[in-house]
Write a protein that holds these residues in place. Structure first.
Motif, PDB file in Angstrom:
ATOM      1  N   HIS A   1       0.854  -1.164   0.000  1.00  0.00           N
ATOM      2  CA  HIS A   1       0.000   0.000   0.000  1.00  0.00           C
ATOM      3  C   HIS A   1       0.905   1.234   0.000  1.00  0.00           C
ATOM      4  CE1 HIS A   1      -3.520   2.303   0.903  1.00  0.00           C
ATOM      5  NE2 HIS A   1      -3.016   2.768   2.009  1.00  0.00           N
TER       6      HIS A   1
ATOM      7  N   CYS B   1      12.462  -1.926   3.053  1.00  0.00           N
ATOM      8  CA  CYS B   1      11.230  -1.736   2.292  1.00  0.00           C
ATOM      9  C   CYS B   1      11.286  -0.363   1.640  1.00  0.00           C
ATOM     10  CB  CYS B   1      10.017  -1.839   3.212  1.00  0.00           C
ATOM     11  SG  CYS B   1       9.872  -3.471   3.964  1.00  0.00           S
TER      12      CYS B   1
ATOM     13  N   TRP C   1       9.537   0.507  -4.724  1.00  0.00           N
ATOM     14  CA  TRP C   1      10.171   0.156  -5.995  1.00  0.00           C
ATOM     15  C   TRP C   1       9.484   0.699  -7.236  1.00  0.00           C
ATOM     16  CZ3 TRP C   1      10.839  -5.814  -5.030  1.00  0.00           C
ATOM     17  CH2 TRP C   1      11.761  -6.013  -4.011  1.00  0.00           C
TER      18      TRP C   1
ATOM     19  N   VAL D   1       9.385  11.288  10.622  1.00  0.00           N
ATOM     20  CA  VAL D   1      10.070  10.138  10.043  1.00  0.00           C
ATOM     21  C   VAL D   1       9.072   8.996   9.906  1.00  0.00           C
ATOM     22  CG1 VAL D   1      11.966   8.498  10.311  1.00  0.00           C
ATOM     23  CG2 VAL D   1      12.245  10.852  11.086  1.00  0.00           C
ATOM     24  N   TRP D   2       9.000   8.431   8.714  1.00  0.00           N
ATOM     25  CA  TRP D   2       8.023   7.386   8.420  1.00  0.00           C
ATOM     26  C   TRP D   2       8.737   6.063   8.211  1.00  0.00           C
ATOM     27  CZ3 TRP D   2       2.955   8.969   8.688  1.00  0.00           C
ATOM     28  CH2 TRP D   2       2.754  10.358   8.697  1.00  0.00           C
ATOM     29  N   ASP D   3       8.310   5.045   8.958  1.00  0.00           N
ATOM     30  CA  ASP D   3       8.961   3.739   8.908  1.00  0.00           C
ATOM     31  C   ASP D   3       8.198   2.805   7.961  1.00  0.00           C
ATOM     32  OD1 ASP D   3      10.516   1.567   9.387  1.00  0.00           O
ATOM     33  OD2 ASP D   3      10.102   1.435  11.537  1.00  0.00           O
TER      34      ASP D   3
ATOM     35  N   THR E   1       7.141  -0.518   5.844  1.00  0.00           N
ATOM     36  CA  THR E   1       7.024  -1.943   6.178  1.00  0.00           C
ATOM     37  C   THR E   1       6.745  -2.706   4.885  1.00  0.00           C
ATOM     38  OG1 THR E   1       4.635  -1.875   6.422  1.00  0.00           O
ATOM     39  CG2 THR E   1       5.950  -1.343   8.377  1.00  0.00           C
ATOM     40  N   ALA E   2       6.597  -4.018   5.017  1.00  0.00           N
ATOM     41  CA  ALA E   2       6.262  -4.814   3.844  1.00  0.00           C
ATOM     42  C   ALA E   2       4.893  -4.414   3.312  1.00  0.00           C
ATOM     43  CB  ALA E   2       6.275  -6.296   4.198  1.00  0.00           C
ATOM     44  N   GLU E   3       4.042  -3.871   4.167  1.00  0.00           N
ATOM     45  CA  GLU E   3       2.672  -3.540   3.741  1.00  0.00           C
ATOM     46  C   GLU E   3       2.514  -2.085   3.305  1.00  0.00           C
ATOM     47  OE1 GLU E   3       3.097  -4.997   6.863  1.00  0.00           O
ATOM     48  OE2 GLU E   3       2.668  -7.036   6.228  1.00  0.00           O
ATOM     49  N   VAL E   4       3.257  -1.173   3.939  1.00  0.00           N
ATOM     50  CA  VAL E   4       3.075   0.246   3.637  1.00  0.00           C
ATOM     51  C   VAL E   4       4.397   0.872   3.208  1.00  0.00           C
ATOM     52  CG1 VAL E   4       2.229   2.462   4.485  1.00  0.00           C
ATOM     53  CG2 VAL E   4       1.323   0.348   5.451  1.00  0.00           C
TER      54      VAL E   4
ATOM     55  N   TYR F   1       6.187   4.491   1.869  1.00  0.00           N
ATOM     56  CA  TYR F   1       5.970   5.936   1.838  1.00  0.00           C
ATOM     57  C   TYR F   1       6.771   6.594   0.716  1.00  0.00           C
ATOM     58  CZ  TYR F   1       4.008   5.053   6.409  1.00  0.00           C
ATOM     59  OH  TYR F   1       3.238   4.563   7.430  1.00  0.00           O
TER      60      TYR F   1
END
Lengths: 222, 127
Positions: A106, A127, A130, A172-174, A176-179, A181
């Motif tokens: 997402h 992550c 791409w 700061v945005w971390d 993940t495999a799902e989200v 940024y």
């Protein structure tokens, strides 16, 4: 025997005539052996499609890169309806330009404003969005960045040559495999006259990760 | 959703900052440094597309592998990233019962033998 082999042989501890014998044979290093073993196993199990692998490699090596993200940003700068859509549903807005993810992640776009600067990291691994930025640079994958982006974002920005105006906060945005940024940088001043394509050329990869800013110098040269 | 929002800490002490390593950076680096890196990257994507594992499983395995390598002393500066990727792929293939470690070891030895029995410059193949 070519020059390279002569050089390699001369580095051997004992330059006896035996070394020429060694050089008649091939050698695969540990990593190459592991990769070949893996591919053989997958081939035996019917999971290896060399053609499909070549297509994937070509795509990520040559076709997908930060230019996709730059197009997204330039569109947002020139089209407020698109920008609104991008901030509300980044996955759909980005897909409308033909950039879709393979991993089902997402996408979330975070907007830089006069008050907030956004920066993206993946503290766990690497992550990274791409479809719009291609594959991550080494520093993004390094432990110092992954740790320091959270603990010392001001210091990290300074290393990238950026000093923010006093009073501007950093988020700061971390990933993940799902989200994943993507940073929507601020449009540089005095670039309103540029076309969408020209604006896209100002958008650097780092400006979409938050470790850089759009390059206004490119605007001057337009 | 696990997004962490961290405000900048302008009061962080200079002592703390001094202990933090620099971020290794290269400009205009290639996407892959060596062909095998591209191969293992594409293998993971391809196996995911074939439904062997979910991308969340992949990310979990990769991050565990990286943590393990760090515990074992890898400074983890980004240059060993695809080695971790390769280890994670081996692990996940074993976890998903596509093969076991013994099979991988056997193939590893077979390729080593094949290379040693192949004249320099000729393509290496398994018998």
């Amino acid at each position: 025997m070519n020059n390279n082999e002569t050089t390699a042989a001369s580095k051997a501890s004992k330059p006896t005539h035996e070394h020429t014998h060694d050089h008649e044979h091939s050698h695969l290093d540990e990593t190459e052996l592991r990769v070949r073993a893996l591919k053989s196993l997958l081939s035996e199990k019917g999971y290896l499609d060399p053609e499909a692998l070549n297509v994937l490699i070509d795509t990520y090596q040559h076709q997908v890169g930060p230019q996709n993200g730059a197009r997204v940003v330039a569109r947002a700068w020139t089209d407020s309806t698109f920008k609104q859509w991008l901030l509300e549903d980044a996955s759909a807005a980005i897909a409308s330009l033909g950039f879709t993810g393979r991993q089902g992640e997402h996408m979330v776009v975070v907007e830089n404003t006069s008050d907030v600067h956004n920066m993206v990291v993946c503290t766990l691994c690497s992550c990274y969005p791409w479809p719009v930025l291609g594959l991550p640079p080494s520093w993004y994958k390094s432990a110092p960045y992954r740790a320091r982006a959270v603990s010392d974002p001001v210091g990290v920005l300074a290393e990238f040559g950026i000093t923010l105006p006093t009073g501007k906060s950093i988020s700061v945005w971390d990933s993940t495999a799902e989200v994943r940024y993507l940073v929507l940088p601020e449009q540089p001043a005095n670039t309103e006259h540029l076309s969408e394509q020209q604006l896209g050329e100002l958008v650097t990869r780092n400006s979409m990760i938050g470790t850089g800013l759009p390059d206004p110098a490119s605007a001057v040269s337009q | 959703m696990t997004n962490n929002s961290a405000k900048s800490n302008l009061t962080a002490t200079a002592d703390v900052l001094r202990e933090l390593p620099d971020i290794p950076r290269r400009d205009n680096e290639p996407v892959f440094d060596e062909p095998w890196q591209a191969e293992v990257f594409a293998l993971s994507l391809s196996l995911h597309e074939q439904g062997v594992f979910t991308w969340t499983e992949w990310a979990h395995t990769l991050s565990s592998t990286i943590k393990e390598a760090q515990r074992d002393g890898d400074p983890d500066l980004g240059n060993t990233y695809y080695l971790h990727w390769l280890s994670a792929l081996e692990q996940l293939i074993i976890d998903k019962n596509l093969g076991d470690a013994a099979q991988l070891n056997k193939l590893h030895k077979a390729w080593d033998t094949a290379a040693r029995n192949t004249a320099h410059g000729l393509p290496i193949t398994l018998p």
